[in-house]
Scaffold this motif. Structure first.
Motif, PDB file in Angstrom:
ATOM      1  N   TYR A 174       0.884  -0.753   0.480  1.00 29.44           N
ATOM      2  CA  TYR A 174      -0.109   0.108  -0.306  1.00 29.44           C
ATOM      3  C   TYR A 174       1.143   1.694  -0.124  1.00 29.44           C
ATOM      4  O   TYR A 174       1.885   1.458   0.741  1.00 29.44           O
ATOM      5  CB  TYR A 174      -0.897   0.098   1.466  1.00 29.44           C
ATOM      6  N   THR A 175       0.100   2.130  -1.160  1.00 35.81           N
ATOM      7  CA  THR A 175       1.300   3.242  -0.491  1.00 35.81           C
ATOM      8  C   THR A 175       0.227   4.141  -0.601  1.00 35.81           C
ATOM      9  O   THR A 175      -0.963   4.953  -1.720  1.00 35.81           O
ATOM     10  CB  THR A 175       2.052   4.278  -2.314  1.00 35.81           C
ATOM     11  N   PHE A 176       0.714   5.376   0.251  1.00 30.27           N
ATOM     12  CA  PHE A 176      -0.136   6.592   0.776  1.00 30.27           C
ATOM     13  C   PHE A 176       0.175   8.012  -0.007  1.00 30.27           C
ATOM     14  O   PHE A 176       1.705   8.146   0.915  1.00 30.27           O
ATOM     15  CB  PHE A 176      -0.560   7.059   2.200  1.00 30.27           C
ATOM     16  N   LYS A 177       0.007   8.436  -0.300  1.00 32.98           N
ATOM     17  CA  LYS A 177       0.972  10.077  -0.565  1.00 32.98           C
ATOM     18  C   LYS A 177      -0.344  11.219   0.859  1.00 32.98           C
ATOM     19  O   LYS A 177      -1.058  11.496   0.592  1.00 32.98           O
ATOM     20  CB  LYS A 177      -0.518  11.149  -2.027  1.00 32.98           C
ATOM     21  N   ILE A 178       1.286  11.763   1.088  1.00 30.10           N
ATOM     22  CA  ILE A 178      -0.189  12.603   2.278  1.00 30.10           C
ATOM     23  C   ILE A 178       0.012  13.958   1.947  1.00 30.10           C
ATOM     24  O   ILE A 178       0.634  14.613   1.030  1.00 30.10           O
ATOM     25  CB  ILE A 178       1.808  13.218   3.591  1.00 30.10           C
ATOM     26  N   ARG A 179      -0.489  14.792   2.204  1.00 35.08           N
ATOM     27  CA  ARG A 179      -1.436  16.087   2.000  1.00 35.08           C
ATOM     28  C   ARG A 179      -0.120  17.242   2.266  1.00 35.08           C
ATOM     29  O   ARG A 179       0.468  17.036   2.930  1.00 35.08           O
ATOM     30  CB  ARG A 179      -2.618  16.820   2.636  1.00 35.08           C
ATOM     31  N   LYS A 180      -0.155  18.055   1.444  1.00 33.16           N
ATOM     32  CA  LYS A 180       1.473  18.219   1.763  1.00 33.16           C
ATOM     33  C   LYS A 180       0.349  19.832   2.521  1.00 33.16           C
ATOM     34  O   LYS A 180       2.083  20.758   3.281  1.00 33.16           O
ATOM     35  CB  LYS A 180       1.717  18.930  -0.024  1.00 33.16           C
ATOM     36  N   ASP A 181      -1.011  20.156   2.716  1.00 32.04           N
ATOM     37  CA  ASP A 181      -0.618  21.439   3.325  1.00 32.04           C
ATOM     38  C   ASP A 181      -1.639  20.680   4.538  1.00 32.04           C
ATOM     39  O   ASP A 181      -1.649  21.268   5.900  1.00 32.04           O
ATOM     40  CB  ASP A 181      -2.466  22.062   2.620  1.00 32.04           C
ATOM     41  N   VAL A 200       4.093   7.670   1.889  1.00 34.19           N
ATOM     42  CA  VAL A 200       5.149   5.949   2.955  1.00 34.19           C
ATOM     43  C   VAL A 200       4.408   5.161   2.034  1.00 34.19           C
ATOM     44  O   VAL A 200       2.794   4.937   1.100  1.00 34.19           O
ATOM     45  CB  VAL A 200       4.482   6.514   4.078  1.00 34.19           C
ATOM     46  N   GLU A 201       5.285   4.184   2.698  1.00 33.88           N
ATOM     47  CA  GLU A 201       4.945   2.667   1.752  1.00 33.88           C
ATOM     48  C   GLU A 201       4.717   1.837   2.799  1.00 33.88           C
ATOM     49  O   GLU A 201       6.194   1.753   3.282  1.00 33.88           O
ATOM     50  CB  GLU A 201       5.752   2.549   0.838  1.00 33.88           C
ATOM     51  N   GLU A 213      14.859  -2.142  11.108  1.00 38.15           N
ATOM     52  CA  GLU A 213      15.280  -1.035   9.881  1.00 38.15           C
ATOM     53  C   GLU A 213      14.809  -2.467   8.908  1.00 38.15           C
ATOM     54  O   GLU A 213      15.111  -2.028   7.268  1.00 38.15           O
ATOM     55  CB  GLU A 213      16.835  -1.651   8.965  1.00 38.15           C
ATOM     56  N   ASP A 214      14.333  -3.980   9.162  1.00 42.80           N
ATOM     57  CA  ASP A 214      13.641  -5.094   8.177  1.00 42.80           C
ATOM     58  C   ASP A 214      12.351  -4.045   8.304  1.00 42.80           C
ATOM     59  O   ASP A 214      11.513  -5.839   7.778  1.00 42.80           O
ATOM     60  CB  ASP A 214      14.470  -5.998   8.119  1.00 42.80           C
ATOM     61  N   VAL A 215      11.248  -3.534   9.061  1.00 42.90           N
ATOM     62  CA  VAL A 215      10.011  -3.439   8.825  1.00 42.90           C
ATOM     63  C   VAL A 215       9.579  -2.203   7.813  1.00 42.90           C
ATOM     64  O   VAL A 215      10.559  -1.899   7.582  1.00 42.90           O
ATOM     65  CB  VAL A 215       9.895  -2.811  10.176  1.00 42.90           C
ATOM     66  N   GLY A 216       8.671  -3.036   7.131  1.00 33.04           N
ATOM     67  CA  GLY A 216       8.266  -2.583   5.967  1.00 33.04           C
ATOM     68  C   GLY A 216       7.109  -1.471   6.089  1.00 33.04           C
ATOM     69  O   GLY A 216       6.057  -2.018   5.284  1.00 33.04           O
ATOM     70  N   VAL A 217       7.933  -0.451   6.655  1.00 33.34           N
ATOM     71  CA  VAL A 217       7.550   0.612   5.856  1.00 33.34           C
ATOM     72  C   VAL A 217       9.129   1.695   5.952  1.00 33.34           C
ATOM     73  O   VAL A 217       9.399   1.895   6.923  1.00 33.34           O
ATOM     74  CB  VAL A 217       6.481   1.272   7.571  1.00 33.34           C
ATOM     75  N   LYS A 218       8.738   2.244   5.181  1.00 31.78           N
ATOM     76  CA  LYS A 218       9.429   3.616   4.638  1.00 31.78           C
ATOM     77  C   LYS A 218       8.932   4.316   3.510  1.00 31.78           C
ATOM     78  O   LYS A 218       7.790   4.328   2.855  1.00 31.78           O
ATOM     79  CB  LYS A 218      10.902   2.955   3.708  1.00 31.78           C
ATOM     80  N   ALA A 219       9.530   5.911   3.673  1.00 26.18           N
ATOM     81  CA  ALA A 219       9.082   7.026   2.951  1.00 26.18           C
ATOM     82  C   ALA A 219      10.097   7.231   2.062  1.00 26.18           C
ATOM     83  O   ALA A 219      11.259   7.080   2.150  1.00 26.18           O
ATOM     84  CB  ALA A 219       9.520   8.338   4.182  1.00 26.18           C
ATOM     85  N   PHE A 238       4.646   9.131   9.959  1.00 27.38           N
ATOM     86  CA  PHE A 238       3.793   7.559   9.825  1.00 27.38           C
ATOM     87  C   PHE A 238       5.357   6.735  10.226  1.00 27.38           C
ATOM     88  O   PHE A 238       5.199   5.766  11.454  1.00 27.38           O
ATOM     89  CB  PHE A 238       3.661   7.313   9.067  1.00 27.38           C
ATOM     90  N   VAL A 239       6.525   6.628   9.257  1.00 28.31           N
ATOM     91  CA  VAL A 239       7.931   5.943   9.810  1.00 28.31           C
ATOM     92  C   VAL A 239       7.931   5.279  10.893  1.00 28.31           C
ATOM     93  O   VAL A 239       8.199   4.727  11.792  1.00 28.31           O
ATOM     94  CB  VAL A 239       8.462   6.346   8.866  1.00 28.31           C
TER      95      VAL A 239
END
Length: 546
Positions: free
Chosen positions: A107-114, A177-178, A165-171, A128-129
């Protein structure tokens, strides 16, 4: 995007009922139309909602909180990737869009820039990460860390077998955020609404270990800012001027009184001192329910949840399955529903709510003669010639007290056993429950997300944060793990059905009734939301004075 799983729960709107089911979408969804905005003359006066909660919130930390009062306050001050709108749909919140792979493993989420923190800092993917890895860190001791086990490497890190570092969440960048998941999880987007997946302001968290205990040190990203926290007395929220969707926030102030006694809270509602009586603010006194029903004023929020009796399976006599079964079969559930709850909720003969579709008719029925037989057999297996005195612990409300007294009476009449009652103040009750310091204890679970796994996986491991009976079964655990990796929804349902069958045979807890929570409200309160899975949301609320 296809719906991965049917969302059966419906959002309860408390000004006429509107229902809708959440759908995945790749674009931002506007909220449903709120009630008419007050006139300019009315706006001269601050718009204030007067609310109540039962007790002091133990924490405003989204990664630490476990109780309903704390969660309601957290949803006012913080926001996740998703939320719910006035039409009852799961909608994008701090995220403006999302995508997922067809196998529901990315899942990939785009964060609001505002999107901004209450101090004006931007909310980024890194927040979030940071929050997720911090909540998985064993040192954080988050009881809801298991909600993050769907993320690849999450369980391993939380249990000391893996690395952060092996947790599957990254910016992927500042605003993307993925999540990489360990198995197909079609309900993951819905799970992002839960506080354990909320962002945290890293500088605030790391700069003060007690940041979540005082209003002045809380930095949130939600529709409101905590302005005042007078401990054990009141909380005041004010509208957050930095919130990205502030134009849809109508309240200027939210005044929350802490009122432990539900009779007092109801009297304050009747006197016009607060705007809400009953769920999710408090519990209506059982003696008031019938008159409110007769007057046509009573409403009931139907959220998936189950009230039960939990047995301490670590020590005699409830380390014996037959004795646990005897106590369960001896409960007259309909008598409790008709005489005490009075809300028409269904009796529970299974742990998973029937709305989640595993087994509508349940797994057992009351049987006084069978209960007596099982008790005798269990005592023989334990070498008991007389049944020891045991204590049933419950948290303080009039309803819980009356249910406890009914259980005590039923167990005496059917089984001939003496059960003492212990009425524990809420914090003491929670501590006793978490530390397995009880014989039998009241436990009500409300859904965190709309899937049977949310009611079953808590019993996967004896050391799980919400596994209060401290029960573990190898076959049950095998089935839960198997369900995680089954992409076929019908096959997965059968796996979970088999798991619940084991749970209800072993009976580490005895379900009593499915949840239905009564309330009354001031007619001036508009657009208040009870979340589909329970809890309060103030974002769209208005108080129309003329």
């Amino acid at each position: 995007m296809k719906k991965g799983i049917a969302l059966a729960t419906c959002l309860t709107l408390l000004f006429g009922v509107i229902t809708g089911c959440s759908n995945s979408t790749t674009t931002s969804q506007p909220a449903g139309q709120p009630s008419a905005t007050p006139t300019e003359a009315t706006k001269a006066e601050p718009m204030v909602l007067r609310w109540s909660i039962n007790s002091e919130p133990p924490s405003m930390d989204p990664g630490i909180a476990v109780d309903a009062d704390s969660f309601d306050m957290i949803y006012a001050a913080f926001e996740g990737l998703t939320s719910y709108d006035l039409n009852g749909q799961l909608t994008n919140a701090t995220a403006e869009s999302f995508t997922n792979t067809p196998d529901y493993m990315n899942y990939t989420f785009k964060i609001r820039k505002d999107a901004k923190w209450s101090n004006g800092d931007p909310v980024t993917a890194h927040d979030f990460v940071y929050a997720i890895k911090r909540n998985l860190d064993p040192k954080t001791a988050s009881e809801y860390a298991y909600q993050l086990y769907y993320i690849k490497g999450g369980e391993e890190y939380n249990t000391g077998k893996g690395k952060a570092e092996d947790v599957g969440v990254k910016a992927l960048d500042d605003y993307t955020v993925e999540f990489n998941l360990k198995s197909p999880t079609p309900f993951f987007r819905e799970l992002t609404f839960f506080p354990t997946l909320f962002p945290l302001h890293q500088k605030t968290v790391e700069g003060n270990p007690h940041w979540a205990a005082e209003a002045k040190t809380i930095v949130g990203n939600g529709p409101f800012i905590m302005d005042t926290w007078e401990h054990k007395s009141k909380i005041v929220f004010t509208k957050n001027p930095n919130y990205w969707d502030k134009d849809n926030v109508k309240l200027d102030r939210l005044e929350i009184s802490m009122i432990e006694d539900n009779n007092t809270a109801f009297s304050m509602f009747e006197n016009g001192d607060i705007d809400w009586g009953g769920y999710p603010a408090s519990t209506l006194p059982p003696d008031a329910i019938q008159s409110l029903k007769d007057a046509g004023k009573l409403m009931v929020a139907d959220n998936p949840g189950t009230q039960s009796v939990v047995f301490n399976t670590n020590q005699p006599p409830f380390n014996n399955k037959k004795i646990r079964q005897a106590f369960s079969y001896a409960i007259n559930r309909q008598e409790i529903i008709d005489n005490i709850l009075q809300t028409g909720v269904p009796a529970a003969y299974g742990w998973v709510p029937t709305s989640m579709g595993l087994k509508a008719d349940g797994y057992f029925k009351e049987d006084a003669e069978k209960a007596k037989q099982l008790l005798a057999e269990g005592m023989k297996e334990l070498g008991l010639t007389a049944f020891p005195t045991v204590t049933y612990t419950y948290d303080t409300t009039d309803t819980n007290k009356k249910v406890a007294e009914a259980l005590q009476d039923q167990w005496k009449k059917v089984l001939g056993v003496d059960v003492k009652l212990y009425n524990a103040e809420l914090k003491v009750y929670r501590d006793m429950r978490s530390q397995a310091n009880f014989d039998l204890i009241r436990f009500q679970w409300g859904a965190d997300f709309n899937d049977p796994i949310n009611f079953l996986e808590m019993f996967r491991d004896k050391t799980g944060g919400n596994n209060h009976p401290d029960w573990e079964n190898a076959k049950f655990k095998e089935l839960i793990d198997k369900s995680y990796n089954e992409p076929d929804l019908e096959k997965r349902k059968q796996i979970l059905l088999e798991a619940e069958t084991i749970l209800m045979d072993e009976m580490p807890l005895a379900p009593i009734n499915f949840r239905g929570s009564p309330y009354v409200k001031n007619d001036k309160v508009k657009d208040f939301i009870i979340f589909p899975l329970g809890g309060a949301y103030f974002k769209y609320t208005s108080v129309v004075t003329q």
